[in-house]
Design a protein around this motif. Structure first.
Motif, short mmCIF file in Angstrom:
data_model
loop_
_atom_site.label_atom_id
_atom_site.label_comp_id
_atom_site.label_asym_id
_atom_site.label_seq_id
_atom_site.Cartn_x
_atom_site.Cartn_y
_atom_site.Cartn_z
N SER A 169 0.85 -1.19 0.00
CA SER A 169 0.00 0.00 0.00
C SER A 169 0.88 1.23 0.00
N LEU A 170 0.30 2.35 -0.42
CA LEU A 170 1.02 3.62 -0.43
C LEU A 170 0.14 4.69 0.21
N VAL A 229 0.16 8.76 1.09
CA VAL A 229 0.79 10.06 0.84
C VAL A 229 0.36 10.96 1.99
N ALA A 270 4.08 1.69 8.93
CA ALA A 270 4.86 1.66 7.69
C ALA A 270 6.08 0.75 7.79
N ALA A 272 8.45 5.07 -4.57
CA ALA A 272 7.42 4.69 -3.60
C ALA A 272 6.41 3.71 -4.21
N LEU A 273 6.01 3.97 -5.44
CA LEU A 273 5.07 3.07 -6.11
C LEU A 273 5.67 1.68 -6.30
N ALA A 329 5.66 -0.16 -2.99
CA ALA A 329 4.30 -0.62 -2.66
C ALA A 329 3.91 -1.80 -3.53
N ARG A 333 4.56 -1.58 2.90
CA ARG A 333 3.62 -0.56 3.38
C ARG A 333 4.39 0.76 3.41
N VAL A 334 4.15 1.57 2.42
CA VAL A 334 4.98 2.74 2.16
C VAL A 334 4.23 4.02 2.53
N ILE A 342 4.87 8.06 1.82
CA ILE A 342 5.66 9.12 1.21
C ILE A 342 5.24 10.43 1.87
N VAL A 388 2.70 11.81 -7.18
CA VAL A 388 2.40 10.38 -7.13
C VAL A 388 1.41 10.00 -8.23
N ILE A 417 -3.91 3.29 -2.61
CA ILE A 417 -3.25 4.57 -2.35
C ILE A 417 -4.21 5.46 -1.56
#
Length: 244
Positions: free
Chosen positions: A4-5, A7, A29, A65-66, A69, A74-75, A77, A92, A107
């Motif tokens: 997952s990402l 932001v 994260a 970051a993408l 993920a 588990r990111v 940004i 992103v 996201i």
């Protein structure tokens, strides 16, 4: 593990102004990605990898970051302030647009308190009526467009918030901004310089356009210009909610 990402906006500086939602995302994260000083605001811990990059590497940072993920991480940004205000959320989605194989990724964009709103709160309520925010950097748009937007916003009598007013690479542009504003708004308009708001280096100063000097701003300063009705009350400034 499903990747997952997130932001996330870290807020203007003081950790007390980071939302609980963002704090929870950071606690969960496996990886935090971001510009060097923003990642430095995240406490290291076991199981967390920190990835830093330069300020002008937004698209590369978004791609990294993408990819993390997509690999199951588990990111988070991070941006300062709010990630949707001249920050990483747009980068992103710009990167994602070119990667259709990753459009299924989970996201989430988590809002934060912007420097603009934190500075306004310190000063009083200078953004109490219609306002706009303008990024004065011409890194991603021509300076002629910045000047046009300044003039049109002044003609419409918006209060204005200015991000990235003055850097070592373009010290002359904020001086030009002040010239345009004096021409369009007159010399008596109130303008607030909020340096490093909510940090120990915070400095808030409100003067008139006639008194404003380009050297009063730097890249850690957000500048707030009132509209024609903005006024002082005691040590505060505010813009009335009604318009004539």
């Amino acid at each position: 593990m499903t990747g997952s990402l997130v932001v996330a906006g870290l807020g203007p500086g003081d950790s007390a102004l980071m939302t609980p939602e963002v704090a929870a995302a950071l606690a969960a994260a496996t990886d935090v990605v971001g510009y060097i000083p923003y990642v430095a605001r995240v406490a290291p811990r076991e199981g967390l990898t920190l990835h830093t990059s330069d300020n002008r590497a937004e698209l590369q940072r978004a791609n990294d970051a993408l990819e993390l993920a997509a690999a199951g991480r588990r990111v988070v940004i991070v941006s300062s302030g709010d990630p949707g205000v001249f920050a990483m959320a747009s980068a992103v989605f710009e990167a994602l647009e070119k990667l259709p194989a990753l459009h299924h990724l989970d996201i989430r964009v988590l809002p934060g308190i912007t420097a603009m709103l934190a500075a306004a709160a310190r000063a009083g309520a200078p953004l109490g009526h219609d306002f706009c925010a303008i990024n004065l950097s011409d890194n991603l748009k021509p300076w002629a467009l910045v000047e046009r937007r300044l003039r049109l916003a002044a003609e419409a009598d918006f209060a204005m918030a200015f991000y990235n007013p003055r850097s070592a690479a373009r010290p002359h542009q904020f001086a030009r901004t002040l010239e345009i504003l004096r021409e369009a708004c007159g010399s008596g308009r109130l303008i607030t310089f909020a340096h490093a708001v909510t940090t120990p280096e915070e400095r808030i100063e409100t003067v008139t356009l006639a008194e404003a000097q380009a050297e009063m701003a730097d890249m850690r300063t957000v500048v707030l210009l009132g509209n024609s009705a903005t006024r002082r009350v005691g040590r505060y400034i505010y813009t009335p909610r009604h318009a004539d």
